[in-house]
Design an enzyme around this catalytic site. Structure first.
Site, PDB file in Angstrom:
ATOM      1  N   LYS A  88      32.168  36.981 -30.605  1.00  0.00           N
ATOM      2  CA  LYS A  88      32.451  36.376 -31.912  1.00  0.00           C
ATOM      3  C   LYS A  88      33.377  35.196 -31.722  1.00  0.00           C
ATOM      4  O   LYS A  88      34.395  35.295 -31.036  1.00  0.00           O
ATOM      5  CB  LYS A  88      33.141  37.424 -32.811  1.00  0.00           C
ATOM      6  CG  LYS A  88      33.440  36.897 -34.209  1.00  0.00           C
ATOM      7  CD  LYS A  88      32.240  36.986 -35.098  1.00  0.00           C
ATOM      8  CE  LYS A  88      32.355  36.175 -36.375  1.00  0.00           C
ATOM      9  NZ  LYS A  88      31.904  34.767 -36.224  1.00  0.00           N
ATOM     10  N   GLN A 109      40.227  33.620 -27.983  1.00  0.00           N
ATOM     11  CA  GLN A 109      39.521  34.339 -29.059  1.00  0.00           C
ATOM     12  C   GLN A 109      39.450  35.842 -28.762  1.00  0.00           C
ATOM     13  O   GLN A 109      39.463  36.659 -29.688  1.00  0.00           O
ATOM     14  CB  GLN A 109      38.109  33.757 -29.212  1.00  0.00           C
ATOM     15  CG  GLN A 109      37.439  34.076 -30.531  1.00  0.00           C
ATOM     16  CD  GLN A 109      37.854  33.152 -31.668  1.00  0.00           C
ATOM     17  OE1 GLN A 109      37.973  31.954 -31.479  1.00  0.00           O
ATOM     18  NE2 GLN A 109      38.089  33.702 -32.841  1.00  0.00           N
ATOM     19  N   LYS A 112      42.812  37.158 -29.975  1.00  0.00           N
ATOM     20  CA  LYS A 112      42.932  36.948 -31.417  1.00  0.00           C
ATOM     21  C   LYS A 112      42.089  37.983 -32.170  1.00  0.00           C
ATOM     22  O   LYS A 112      42.556  38.640 -33.101  1.00  0.00           O
ATOM     23  CB  LYS A 112      42.435  35.538 -31.762  1.00  0.00           C
ATOM     24  CG  LYS A 112      42.556  35.178 -33.221  1.00  0.00           C
ATOM     25  CD  LYS A 112      41.729  33.943 -33.591  1.00  0.00           C
ATOM     26  CE  LYS A 112      42.073  32.736 -32.771  1.00  0.00           C
ATOM     27  NZ  LYS A 112      41.503  31.486 -33.347  1.00  0.00           N
ATOM     28  N   LYS A 124      33.105  31.392 -27.695  1.00  0.00           N
ATOM     29  CA  LYS A 124      33.239  30.073 -28.335  1.00  0.00           C
ATOM     30  C   LYS A 124      32.074  29.223 -27.857  1.00  0.00           C
ATOM     31  O   LYS A 124      31.526  29.456 -26.776  1.00  0.00           O
ATOM     32  CB  LYS A 124      34.549  29.403 -27.902  1.00  0.00           C
ATOM     33  CG  LYS A 124      35.018  28.344 -28.863  1.00  0.00           C
ATOM     34  CD  LYS A 124      35.770  28.982 -30.026  1.00  0.00           C
ATOM     35  CE  LYS A 124      36.103  28.011 -31.104  1.00  0.00           C
ATOM     36  NZ  LYS A 124      37.078  28.588 -32.064  1.00  0.00           N
ATOM     37  N   GLY A 163      32.096  28.519 -37.697  1.00  0.00           N
ATOM     38  CA  GLY A 163      32.524  27.123 -37.626  1.00  0.00           C
ATOM     39  C   GLY A 163      33.798  26.924 -36.819  1.00  0.00           C
ATOM     40  O   GLY A 163      34.469  27.867 -36.422  1.00  0.00           O
ATOM     41  N   ASP A 164      34.108  25.686 -36.555  1.00  0.00           N
ATOM     42  CA  ASP A 164      35.374  25.247 -35.950  1.00  0.00           C
ATOM     43  C   ASP A 164      35.436  23.735 -36.238  1.00  0.00           C
ATOM     44  O   ASP A 164      34.798  23.277 -37.199  1.00  0.00           O
ATOM     45  CB  ASP A 164      35.398  25.562 -34.441  1.00  0.00           C
ATOM     46  CG  ASP A 164      36.802  25.425 -33.845  1.00  0.00           C
ATOM     47  OD1 ASP A 164      37.614  26.339 -34.023  1.00  0.00           O
ATOM     48  OD2 ASP A 164      37.102  24.391 -33.203  1.00  0.00           O
ATOM     49  N   THR A 207      41.434  30.728 -43.014  1.00  0.00           N
ATOM     50  CA  THR A 207      42.308  30.399 -41.875  1.00  0.00           C
ATOM     51  C   THR A 207      43.623  29.804 -42.386  1.00  0.00           C
ATOM     52  O   THR A 207      44.712  30.235 -41.975  1.00  0.00           O
ATOM     53  CB  THR A 207      41.610  29.421 -40.911  1.00  0.00           C
ATOM     54  OG1 THR A 207      40.321  29.941 -40.601  1.00  0.00           O
ATOM     55  CG2 THR A 207      42.409  29.255 -39.646  1.00  0.00           C
ATOM     56  N   ASN A 238      39.619  21.659 -42.698  1.00  0.00           N
ATOM     57  CA  ASN A 238      39.529  22.956 -43.365  1.00  0.00           C
ATOM     58  C   ASN A 238      40.850  23.730 -43.298  1.00  0.00           C
ATOM     59  O   ASN A 238      41.358  24.206 -44.312  1.00  0.00           O
ATOM     60  CB  ASN A 238      38.386  23.760 -42.707  1.00  0.00           C
ATOM     61  CG  ASN A 238      38.347  25.183 -43.194  1.00  0.00           C
ATOM     62  OD1 ASN A 238      39.107  26.022 -42.727  1.00  0.00           O
ATOM     63  ND2 ASN A 238      37.497  25.474 -44.155  1.00  0.00           N
ATOM     64  N   SER A 375      35.597  36.417 -41.239  1.00  0.00           N
ATOM     65  CA  SER A 375      34.263  36.427 -40.626  1.00  0.00           C
ATOM     66  C   SER A 375      33.844  37.868 -40.338  1.00  0.00           C
ATOM     67  O   SER A 375      32.682  38.251 -40.557  1.00  0.00           O
ATOM     68  CB  SER A 375      34.267  35.649 -39.307  1.00  0.00           C
ATOM     69  OG  SER A 375      34.131  34.277 -39.534  1.00  0.00           O
TER      70      SER A 375
HETATM   71  P1  NDP Z   1      38.048  20.242 -39.202  1.00  0.00           P
HETATM   72  O1  NDP Z   1      36.960  19.593 -38.471  1.00  0.00           O
HETATM   73  O2  NDP Z   1      37.835  20.710 -40.591  1.00  0.00           O
HETATM   74  O3  NDP Z   1      39.351  19.304 -39.216  1.00  0.00           O
HETATM   75  C1  NDP Z   1      39.943  18.862 -38.047  1.00  0.00           C
HETATM   76  C2  NDP Z   1      41.142  18.004 -38.400  1.00  0.00           C
HETATM   77  O4  NDP Z   1      41.901  17.767 -37.215  1.00  0.00           O
HETATM   78  C3  NDP Z   1      40.744  16.618 -38.933  1.00  0.00           C
HETATM   79  O5  NDP Z   1      41.726  16.175 -39.827  1.00  0.00           O
HETATM   80  C4  NDP Z   1      40.714  15.781 -37.660  1.00  0.00           C
HETATM   81  O6  NDP Z   1      40.933  14.406 -37.900  1.00  0.00           O
HETATM   82  C5  NDP Z   1      41.870  16.369 -36.888  1.00  0.00           C
HETATM   83  N1  NDP Z   1      41.620  16.231 -35.449  1.00  0.00           N
HETATM   84  C6  NDP Z   1      40.630  16.820 -34.724  1.00  0.00           C
HETATM   85  N2  NDP Z   1      40.683  16.420 -33.449  1.00  0.00           N
HETATM   86  C7  NDP Z   1      41.712  15.572 -33.374  1.00  0.00           C
HETATM   87  C8  NDP Z   1      42.280  14.840 -32.312  1.00  0.00           C
HETATM   88  N3  NDP Z   1      41.770  14.903 -31.069  1.00  0.00           N
HETATM   89  N4  NDP Z   1      43.372  14.067 -32.589  1.00  0.00           N
HETATM   90  C9  NDP Z   1      43.869  14.008 -33.859  1.00  0.00           C
HETATM   91  N5  NDP Z   1      43.373  14.683 -34.911  1.00  0.00           N
HETATM   92  C10 NDP Z   1      42.318  15.456 -34.661  1.00  0.00           C
HETATM   93  O7  NDP Z   1      38.510  21.478 -38.261  1.00  0.00           O
HETATM   94  P2  NDP Z   1      39.286  22.797 -38.660  1.00  0.00           P
HETATM   95  O8  NDP Z   1      40.281  22.542 -39.707  1.00  0.00           O
HETATM   96  O9  NDP Z   1      38.297  23.871 -38.841  1.00  0.00           O
HETATM   97  O10 NDP Z   1      40.034  23.119 -37.270  1.00  0.00           O
HETATM   98  C11 NDP Z   1      41.334  22.641 -36.982  1.00  0.00           C
HETATM   99  C12 NDP Z   1      41.973  23.513 -35.921  1.00  0.00           C
HETATM  100  O11 NDP Z   1      42.029  24.870 -36.374  1.00  0.00           O
HETATM  101  C13 NDP Z   1      41.223  23.570 -34.579  1.00  0.00           C
HETATM  102  O12 NDP Z   1      42.182  23.729 -33.541  1.00  0.00           O
HETATM  103  C14 NDP Z   1      40.405  24.846 -34.699  1.00  0.00           C
HETATM  104  O13 NDP Z   1      40.079  25.389 -33.437  1.00  0.00           O
HETATM  105  C15 NDP Z   1      41.411  25.729 -35.427  1.00  0.00           C
HETATM  106  N6  NDP Z   1      40.857  26.887 -36.123  1.00  0.00           N
HETATM  107  C16 NDP Z   1      39.855  26.751 -37.061  1.00  0.00           C
HETATM  108  C17 NDP Z   1      39.374  27.859 -37.724  1.00  0.00           C
HETATM  109  C18 NDP Z   1      38.366  27.758 -38.802  1.00  0.00           C
HETATM  110  O14 NDP Z   1      38.080  28.786 -39.415  1.00  0.00           O
HETATM  111  N7  NDP Z   1      37.816  26.594 -39.106  1.00  0.00           N
HETATM  112  C19 NDP Z   1      39.877  29.208 -37.395  1.00  0.00           C
HETATM  113  C20 NDP Z   1      40.974  29.237 -36.477  1.00  0.00           C
HETATM  114  C21 NDP Z   1      41.422  28.104 -35.856  1.00  0.00           C
HETATM  115  P3  NDP Z   1      39.666  13.396 -37.961  1.00  0.00           P
HETATM  116  O15 NDP Z   1      38.896  13.797 -39.194  1.00  0.00           O
HETATM  117  O16 NDP Z   1      40.258  12.048 -38.027  1.00  0.00           O
HETATM  118  O17 NDP Z   1      38.889  13.673 -36.685  1.00  0.00           O
HETATM  119  O1  2IT Z   2      39.150  29.675 -33.784  1.00  0.00           O
HETATM  120  C1  2IT Z   2      38.661  30.488 -34.598  1.00  0.00           C
HETATM  121  O2  2IT Z   2      39.137  31.610 -34.763  1.00  0.00           O
HETATM  122  C2  2IT Z   2      37.494  30.053 -35.392  1.00  0.00           C
HETATM  123  N1  2IT Z   2      37.084  28.905 -35.280  1.00  0.00           N
HETATM  124  C3  2IT Z   2      36.823  31.007 -36.314  1.00  0.00           C
HETATM  125  C4  2IT Z   2      35.863  31.888 -35.578  1.00  0.00           C
HETATM  126  C5  2IT Z   2      34.992  32.776 -36.433  1.00  0.00           C
HETATM  127  O3  2IT Z   2      34.130  33.422 -35.824  1.00  0.00           O
HETATM  128  O4  2IT Z   2      35.142  32.832 -37.657  1.00  0.00           O
END
Ligand code: NDP
Ligand code: 2IT
Length: 448
Positions: A88, A109, A112, A124, A163-164, A207, A238, A375
């Site tokens: 997952k 993961q 976590k 992943k 997603g991520d 998240t 997100n 999830s």
């Molecule tokens: P999104 O794609 O929704 O948003 C990512 C954000 O981070 C954007 O604002 C983006 O800016 C910025 N970003 C990404 N890469 C870079 C970079 N190299 N330098 C600067 N800014 C950057 O992703 P999420 O919000 O889903 O994910 C954000 C973090 O949270 C990640 O580390 C992800 O692994 C983690 N995460 C996500 C989960 C989820 O459920 N979605 C769960 C647990 C953890 P720009 O638009 O300009 O690229």
């Molecule tokens: O980093 C994370 O925990 C995620 N991107 C969510 C993973 C999931 O299966 O919901």
């Protein structure tokens, strides 16, 4: 083999995978005494086994752009461990995606998912595809092509992606549709689907909301409350925007969000109208900078958000976004709590610095586990073919985040890390997550 020897082996075998080595070292730095407490861990080489994925699936993705040109990207799924449940973890679409990045994410993961208390293994995946500047049709064609290849290796009881970065409800729904089309089966093979055709309520918010619930528990452990706390958030995706939303709902003042172009600073703090505008702006991939004309504040091109006085910092963008210099700034500006919404946003030097300065620090594998936890709840709703209400799921999310907080705190104390005034959440989360998976491996003998 000792833990130190395992690290040496990994460094020799994967010198070109710095993110993966970093994530392994972070876990290794905490689990020594827990590892020694059970001789079966060493005898059955549990840590060595957990640092090598069960398998990595690596494939090519051909798709056609709007001009009729053939485009080729690389795709991966790292199936790290299914010791305590089906593989997952999310899928990331970003040009920086590599085997090292996906191995670090898959490794984290495992622990976590164990911390959530739900039956989920660790995985992943993703692609070096860059969604920026692509039309909706191109995104759809890419998602179809990606899952057309990956579909053979996933399934509701085998491996359940989500997603991520770069992958949200829209992309998951495209991939779900192609999977359903290819297999003729409607099953909960991906989570984060659209609500109304299998997606769980509160998955989108989970998240960010979960990270703020974790923060609320940390603050309560110090006999304080969220009200009036000044919060710096990085990212505008997100996780960031839902963290901003929940922190604001609970009475905190969110001063910043950011993206890869710069930082938005609003000394008045965000409110729901501003957050809704930000969500819409990002959904349309329009510049954050336009906020200033509408609501005031300041746009700092090319800068990070760690230069303002605040109580809390929530890095919610990407790995290694906070280095030692940033950590120094945070301490200088009075930050007392750091909660990782992103995965591994602090590098090792930054972690050392904030811990030395007694900043309460929650690692991503504990603080951002709310997303994968919901999830897990989506998987169970799909299995029994029933939906739960928003209120019910929100309460479950709160309970899970409190349990993760309390279990990490007690594992830390039991193993001699920190006390009530300074809880070492990093060590506690690593130990609690590791033990759950390690005990399963011991019970299984020599099989995974
Ligand atoms: P999104 O794609 O929704 O948003 C990512 C954000 O981070 C954007 O604002 C983006 O800016 C910025 N970003 C990404 N890469 C870079 C970079 N190299 N330098 C600067 N800014 C950057 O992703 P999420 O919000 O889903 O994910 C954000 C973090 O949270 C990640 O580390 C992800 O692994 C983690 N995460 C996500 C989960 C989820 O459920 N979605 C769960 C647990 C953890 P720009 O638009 O300009 O690229
Ligand atoms: O980093 C994370 O925990 C995620 N991107 C969510 C993973 C999931 O299966 O919901």
């Amino acid at each position: 083999m000792s833990i130190q020897e395992v690290i040496q082996t990994i460094e020799n075998r994967y010198p070109h995978q710095p993110e993966f080595i970093q994530a392994v070292k972070e876990v290794a730095s905490s689990i020594g005494s827990a590892y020694d407490s059970n001789p079966n861990y060493a005898k059955l080489k549990v840590f060595e086994r957990l640092t090598e994925p069960d398998r990595i699936i690596n494939f090519r993705v051909n798709w056609e752009d709007d001009n009729g040109n053939v485009q080729i990207n690389r795709g991966w799924r790292v199936q790290f461990s299914n010791a305590i449940g089906p593989y997952k973890g999310g899928l990331r679409f970003h040009p920086t995606v590599s085997e090292s990045v996906l191995k670090f994410l898959g490794f984290e993961q495992i622990f976590k998912n164990a911390l959530t208390g739900l039956p989920m293994g660790g995985a992943k995946g993703g692609s070096d595809f860059d969604p920026k500047g692509k039309s909706d049709n191109e995104i759809r064609r890419f998602c179809y092509a990606f899952i057309r290849e990956l579909h053979q290796y996933i399934g509701k009881d085998m491996d359940v992606p989500a997603g991520d970065i770069g992958v949200g409800g829209r992309e998951v729904s495209y991939m779900f549709a192609m999977y359903k089309n290819l297999t003729h089966e409607y099953e909960g093979v991906l989570t984060g689907k659209g609500v109304g055709f299998g997606g769980s309520l509160i998955r989108t918010e989970a998240t960010g909301y979960g990270a703020v619930y974790f923060l609320e528990n940390m603050i309560a452990a110090q006999k304080d409350t969220m009200v009036g706390k000044k919060v710096l958030i990085s990212g505008a995706g997100n996780v960031s925007l839902h963290a901003a939303e929940k922190a604001t709902m609970l009475g905190a003042k969110v001063l910043t969000v950011s993206d890869s172009k710069g930082t938005l600073y609003d000394p008045e703090g965000l409110d729901q109208t501003k957050i809704d505008w930000l969500k819409e702006q990002k959904a349309q991939r329009k510049p954050l900078e336009e906020y200033v004309q509408k609501f005031g504040g300041q746009w700092l091109a090319g800068e990070k958000p760690w230069q303002f006085d605040a109580d809390v910092a929530m890095p919610c963008a990407t790995q290694n976004e906070v280095d030692e210099n940033d950590a120094k700034k945070l301490v200088e500006h009075g930050v007392k709590y750091i909660v990782e919404g992103a995965n591994m946003p602090l590098n090792i030097a930054a972690i050392d610095y904030v811990r030395e300065h007694q900043v309460h620090y929650a690692p991503g594998k504990a603080a951002n586990a709310g997303g994968v936890a919901v999830s897990g709840l989506e998987m169970s709703q799909n299995s029994v073919r029933q939906y739960r209400t928003f209120e019910e799921l929100d309460q479950q999310l709160k309970n899970i985040m409190k349990d993760i907080h309390d279990n990490a705190a007690s594992a830390a104390k039991e193993n001699g890390y920190g006390d009530d005034s300074y809880i070492d959440y990093m060590s506690g989360a690593n130990i609690a997550g590791f033990k759950r998976v390690a005990d399963a491996l011991v019970a299984y003998g020599v099989l995974n």
